[in-house]
Design an enzyme around this catalytic site. Structure first.
Site, PDB file in Angstrom:
ATOM      1  NE  ARG A  92      -3.866   0.662   1.965  1.00 24.43           N
ATOM      2  CZ  ARG A  92      -5.114   0.853   2.453  1.00 24.43           C
ATOM      3  NH1 ARG A  92      -5.315   1.720   3.428  1.00 24.43           N
ATOM      4  NH2 ARG A  92      -6.128   0.197   1.950  1.00 24.43           N
ATOM      5  CG  HIS A 109      -8.477   0.280  -2.829  1.00 26.31           C
ATOM      6  ND1 HIS A 109      -7.753  -0.824  -2.420  1.00 26.31           N
ATOM      7  CD2 HIS A 109      -9.137   0.721  -1.712  1.00 26.31           C
ATOM      8  CE1 HIS A 109      -7.960  -1.020  -1.119  1.00 26.31           C
ATOM      9  NE2 HIS A 109      -8.798  -0.112  -0.674  1.00 26.31           N
ATOM     10  CD  GLN A 151     -13.223  -1.504  -0.473  1.00 25.54           C
ATOM     11  OE1 GLN A 151     -12.437  -1.439   0.454  1.00 25.54           O
ATOM     12  NE2 GLN A 151     -14.440  -2.000  -0.320  1.00 25.54           N
ATOM     13  CG  ASP A 158     -13.401   6.624  -1.183  1.00 22.98           C
ATOM     14  OD1 ASP A 158     -13.282   6.490   0.046  1.00 22.98           O
ATOM     15  OD2 ASP A 158     -12.412   6.618  -1.965  1.00 22.98           O
ATOM     16  CB  CYS A 189     -14.221   1.532   0.165  1.00 22.48           C
ATOM     17  SG  CYS A 189     -13.547   3.196   0.155  1.00 22.48           S
ATOM     18  NE  ARG A 245     -10.620  -4.846   0.737  1.00 25.45           N
ATOM     19  CZ  ARG A 245      -9.802  -3.858   1.131  1.00 25.45           C
ATOM     20  NH1 ARG A 245     -10.281  -2.782   1.697  1.00 25.45           N
ATOM     21  NH2 ARG A 245      -8.502  -3.936   0.887  1.00 25.45           N
TER      22      ARG A 245
END
Ligand code: CP
Ligand code: NVA
Length: 297
Positions: A100, A127, A130, A217, A256, A284
């Site tokens: 990440r 991402h 996700q 988001d 998310c 996830r």
């Protein structure tokens, strides 16, 4: 599949296979095979994380492996050691890596120089993990996405939106983005995407009209903290009860997480959709176990 660096690079077949595998792993939780038996995976995180970190650590353990969690300050990367050197060292010691960070190029370079399976756990560009969890949640809640409209309300050119636009293209999903003019996908990106089923508007009610899924988001992604000018452009882009009154009956809301109540979503909407949103968070774990199992060597 050798790595999971983007949604963009997945085929429809690979995407569907990952979702099918995630569903199976979810049903069979506790009775997993151990594809990571004897393996150690490095997790290099230069940004904060709750869901991604915990779901990967738990997922690796459940598949028989061990995770080593490394922030940039734990390793020489934080003191300027190049990613390609870090990659060549770790590639000789561990069996896979989960990264990440900010620049997508760092994840690409790590995969190239390490030679081990590498997973993008969020960059500024994408991402992918996700989006797999989002798609799994839609399948579980609505059966499938065929004939369904998905609206995105908020930042039109964030890691989440970019990954979602690629998923929409690959799966042929009607995907309507509502975003401020200055935070829309560039013409260059849209030309590369080349997806007539992805539309952009600056009117949230237009994107949400008849939508079965409303996805949002944060307005300010990690690394953008304090950008008050950017944040101030998003006032009309809040997911609230009034906006949702335009959506299809039986719609679901995705986020998310982490969520900022009173900004991109109201407390009322988040709590009324908590069952879906926390199922999305749980997914996830199952989606990433599918990725790990697909990449394990
Ligand atoms: N959604 C998500 O990636 O959450 P974290 O930042 O907590 O990992
Ligand atoms: N766009 C957000 C996603 C957080 C999971 C960010 O990058 O901060």
């Amino acid at each position: 599949m050798k790595n999971l660096l983007t949604i963009e690079q997945l085929s429809e077949k690979e995407l569907i296979h990952l979702l099918d595998s995630a569903e199976l792993l979810k049903r069979q939780r506790g009775r997993d095979g151990k594809p990571l038996e004897g393996q150690t995976w490095a997790m290099i995180f230069t940004k904060a994380s709750t869901r991604t970190r915990v779901s990967f650590e738990v997922g690796i353990r459940e598949l028989g492996g061990k995770a080593i969690f490394l922030t940039k300050n734990d390793i020489q990367l934080g003191r300027g050691e190049p990613i390609k050197d870090t990659a060549r060292v770790l590639g000789r010691m561990v069996h896979g890596a989960i990264i990440r960070t900010f620049a997508q190029q760092d994840v690409v370079d790590f995969a190239e120089f390490s030679g081990i399976p590498t997973i993008n756990a969020l960059t500024d560009d994408e991402h992918p993990c996700q989006i797999l969890a989002d798609l799994l949640t839609i399948r579980e809640k609505l059966g499938n996405w065929e004939g369904k409209k998905i609206a995105w309300v908020g930042d039109g050119f964030s890691n989440m939106t970019i990954s979602w636009m690629w998923a929409a293209k690959i799966l042929g999903i009607e995907f309507a983005v509502a975003c401020p003019e200055n935070y829309a996908p560039t013409a260059e990106f849209l030309a590369k995407l080349d997806a007539p089923n992805v539309s952009i508007t600056h009117t949230p009610a237009e994107a949400v009209a008849g939508a079965h899924v409303i996805n949002t988001d944060v307005w300010l992604s990690m690394g953008e903290e304090g950008q008050t000018e950017k944040e101030s452009a998003f006032g009309p882009y809040q997911v609230n009860a009034e906006l949702l009154s335009k959506a299809a009956t039986g719609h679901i809301v995705l986020h998310c997480l982490p969520a900022y109540r009173g900004k991109e979503i109201t407390e009322e909407v988040l709590e009324s959709q908590a069952d879906t949103i926390f199922q999305q968070a749980e997914n996830r774990l199952h989606a990433q176990k599918a990725v790990l199992a697909a990449l394990a060597r």
